[in-house]
Design an enzyme around this catalytic site. Structure first.
Site, PDB file in Angstrom:
ATOM      1  N   GLY A  15       0.837  -1.211   0.000  1.00 41.57           N
ATOM      2  CA  GLY A  15       0.000   0.000   0.000  1.00 41.57           C
ATOM      3  C   GLY A  15       0.866   1.253   0.000  1.00 41.57           C
ATOM      4  NE  ARG A  76      -1.117  -5.118  -1.471  1.00 38.90           N
ATOM      5  CZ  ARG A  76      -1.702  -3.919  -1.307  1.00 38.90           C
ATOM      6  NH1 ARG A  76      -2.368  -3.364  -2.288  1.00 38.90           N
ATOM      7  NH2 ARG A  76      -1.616  -3.297  -0.149  1.00 38.90           N
ATOM      8  CG  ASP A 107       2.185  -6.605   7.960  1.00 43.93           C
ATOM      9  OD1 ASP A 107       1.597  -5.730   7.281  1.00 43.93           O
ATOM     10  OD2 ASP A 107       1.633  -7.667   8.292  1.00 43.93           O
ATOM     11  CB  THR A 130       1.425   1.352   6.615  1.00 47.68           C
ATOM     12  OG1 THR A 130       0.031   1.238   6.933  1.00 47.68           O
ATOM     13  CG2 THR A 130       2.212   1.131   7.892  1.00 47.68           C
ATOM     14  CG  ASP A 132      -3.983   1.159   7.945  1.00 44.21           C
ATOM     15  OD1 ASP A 132      -4.697   2.158   7.764  1.00 44.21           O
ATOM     16  OD2 ASP A 132      -4.090   0.110   7.278  1.00 44.21           O
ATOM     17  CG  ASP A 134      -1.697  -1.694  11.104  1.00 48.00           C
ATOM     18  OD1 ASP A 134      -0.902  -1.123  10.340  1.00 48.00           O
ATOM     19  OD2 ASP A 134      -2.524  -2.523  10.719  1.00 48.00           O
ATOM     20  NE  ARG A 176      -9.396  -3.518   3.783  1.00 49.10           N
ATOM     21  CZ  ARG A 176     -10.489  -3.080   3.158  1.00 49.10           C
ATOM     22  NH1 ARG A 176     -11.673  -3.497   3.531  1.00 49.10           N
ATOM     23  NH2 ARG A 176     -10.396  -2.226   2.160  1.00 49.10           N
TER      24      ARG A 176
HETATM   25  P1  ADP Z   1       2.080  -4.306   2.707  1.00 52.41           P
HETATM   26  O1  ADP Z   1       3.559  -4.322   2.532  1.00 52.41           O
HETATM   27  O2  ADP Z   1       1.519  -2.929   2.548  1.00 52.41           O
HETATM   28  O3  ADP Z   1       1.640  -5.017   3.979  1.00 52.41           O
HETATM   29  P2  ADP Z   1       1.191  -6.614   1.104  1.00 52.41           P
HETATM   30  O4  ADP Z   1       0.810  -7.442   2.271  1.00 52.41           O
HETATM   31  O5  ADP Z   1       0.280  -6.586  -0.062  1.00 52.41           O
HETATM   32  O6  ADP Z   1       1.433  -5.082   1.459  1.00 52.41           O
HETATM   33  O7  ADP Z   1       2.634  -7.130   0.596  1.00 52.41           O
HETATM   34  C1  ADP Z   1       3.285  -6.526  -0.509  1.00 52.41           C
HETATM   35  C2  ADP Z   1       4.001  -7.574  -1.317  1.00 52.41           C
HETATM   36  O8  ADP Z   1       4.972  -8.236  -0.494  1.00 52.41           O
HETATM   37  C3  ADP Z   1       3.106  -8.727  -1.821  1.00 52.41           C
HETATM   38  O9  ADP Z   1       2.446  -8.397  -3.012  1.00 52.41           O
HETATM   39  C4  ADP Z   1       4.132  -9.823  -2.049  1.00 52.41           C
HETATM   40  O10 ADP Z   1       4.808  -9.651  -3.271  1.00 52.41           O
HETATM   41  C5  ADP Z   1       5.130  -9.586  -0.908  1.00 52.41           C
HETATM   42  N1  ADP Z   1       4.793 -10.490   0.212  1.00 52.41           N
HETATM   43  C6  ADP Z   1       3.866 -10.328   1.178  1.00 52.41           C
HETATM   44  N2  ADP Z   1       3.825 -11.388   2.007  1.00 52.41           N
HETATM   45  C7  ADP Z   1       4.755 -12.261   1.528  1.00 52.41           C
HETATM   46  C8  ADP Z   1       5.201 -13.582   1.917  1.00 52.41           C
HETATM   47  N3  ADP Z   1       4.666 -14.200   2.966  1.00 52.41           N
HETATM   48  N4  ADP Z   1       6.168 -14.167   1.176  1.00 52.41           N
HETATM   49  C9  ADP Z   1       6.710 -13.534   0.118  1.00 52.41           C
HETATM   50  N5  ADP Z   1       6.331 -12.322  -0.302  1.00 52.41           N
HETATM   51  C10 ADP Z   1       5.378 -11.690   0.375  1.00 52.41           C
END
Ligand code: ADP
Length: 327
Positions: A15, A76, A107, A130, A132, A134, A176
């Site tokens: 995000g 993503r 995270d 982020t 948020d 959090d 969320r």
């Molecule tokens: P944020 O970083 O804002 O929490 P996401 O959860 O969508 O956003 O994670 C961003 C990107 O990080 C995902 O699209 C993916 O490519 C990578 N990612 C997230 N979780 C994992 C995981 N468990 N293993 C490998 N890559 C991950």
């Protein structure tokens, strides 16, 4: 002994949040100050897999500290969740000689960085971006201050029109899993009720208090709701109020993505600059797989595998204060 990094990559992932550009600028210029070569990776891990990687210089980040969004764009990537995807990404980094990485994101992005690092031995440093707020291991995240101030400005405007018409307004803000934006913007705009995921809301109690206020002709009532609230979104809460207090003129407004955009506040620019600087310093002094956070104003490092979405307990005390101040 770990070898010294000479070429670093920087990316924004997951995000977006206002202030990411200020963090990119800090990483690039601190890297160049130390004689490193700095590479930008476009569109997060998706661009890493597509080899969308380019050399950055000091001028690449000129005039961006005040801009919302991210010049590196964000995305993503499901492919990066697979070991094959990560190997492809790593090989692209290697082809540019990149031997250290700064990941600005949430995270999920840190989880990905941790996996990449475990499998391919490249040090990764996280910077929490982020809206948020959090994230475990830091009191502040890049973008929260801007998002909450955008929400406050928007709600102030809504207040003018709700006051003119004696209306009840249910305003939904982002969050969320976390109610920080709702809590802070609600307190700052004098909301009568704030509904957040961290605290249970007694809807009967809320309706009774709205009803009582209607009866004594306090007709302007603001309810700020986080999108992840237990009674559903603002539309659902609006429906409940309309059904139970039909005489109230109840309206709903969902603020949505305006909270993610806009020029970052002074606070977010300062936080991003501070964290960006220390992310590069960390790589240089051999730290790996940590997130740079700020706790009580001081830089604090947390291992990436300990950085999870953190459900802070938002005290009931705040809800009591909100109630008293809105009486
Ligand atoms: P944020 O970083 O804002 O929490 P996401 O959860 O969508 O956003 O994670 C961003 C990107 O990080 C995902 O699209 C993916 O490519 C990578 N990612 C997230 N979780 C994992 C995981 N468990 N293993 C490998 N890559 C991950």
């Amino acid at each position: 002994m770990k070898k010294k990094v000479t070429r670093i990559g920087v990316l924004t992932s997951g995000g977006d949040s206002p202030g990411m550009n200020a963090a990119i600028r800090a990483v690039v210029r601190t890297g160049i100050y130390h004689g490193l070569e700095v590479f930008g990776v476009m569109r997060g891990y998706a661009g890493m897999i597509d080899n969308d990687i380019f050399r950055m210089d000091s001028r690449s980040v000129a005039n961006i500290i005040q801009r919302g969004g991210t010049i590196l764009k964000t995305a993503r990537s499901d492919e990066f969740r697979t070991p094959e995807g990560r190997t492809k990404a790593y090989n692209n980094l290697k082809s540019h000689g990149i031997d250290g990485l700064v990941v600005i994101g949430g995270d999920g992005s840190f989880n990905g960085a941790q996996r990449l690092s475990n499998e391919h031995d490249i040090p990764c440093i996280g910077i929490p971006g982020t809206i948020d707020r959090d994230i475990a291991g830091t009191d502040v995240t890049i973008g929260f201050d801007t998002a909450v101030n955008t929400a406050v400005q928007a709600i102030d405007k809504i207040r003018d029109t709700m006051d003119a018409h004696d209306r009840v307004f249910v305003v939904e803000v982002m969050g969320r899993d976390a109610g920080y934006i709702a809590l802070h913007s609600g307190i700052a705009t004098g909301a009568e009720n704030i509904i957040i995921p961290e605290t249970r809301t007694d809807i009967d109690d809320m309706i009774a208090s709205l009803d009582e206020k209607e009866k004594r002709r306090k007709l302007v009532n603001l309810i700020v709701v986080a999108e992840g609230g237990e009674y559903g979104d603002a539309n659902e809460i609006g429906k409940i109020i309309k059904a139970r207090i039909p005489e109230a003129d109840t309206r709903v407004c969902i603020l949505g993505h305006i909270q993610r955009g806009g020029s970052p506040t002074c606070e977010d620019r300062v936080v991003a600059s501070h964290m960006g600087y220390y992310a590069v310093e960390s790589l240089l002094c051999g730290r790996h797989n940590v997130m740079v956070g700020v706790i009580k104003g001081k830089i604090h490092y947390t291992p990436l595998d300990k950085v999870v979405k953190e459900k802070h307990s938002i005290g009931q005390e705040w809800m009591k204060i909100v109630k008293i101040l809105a009486s």
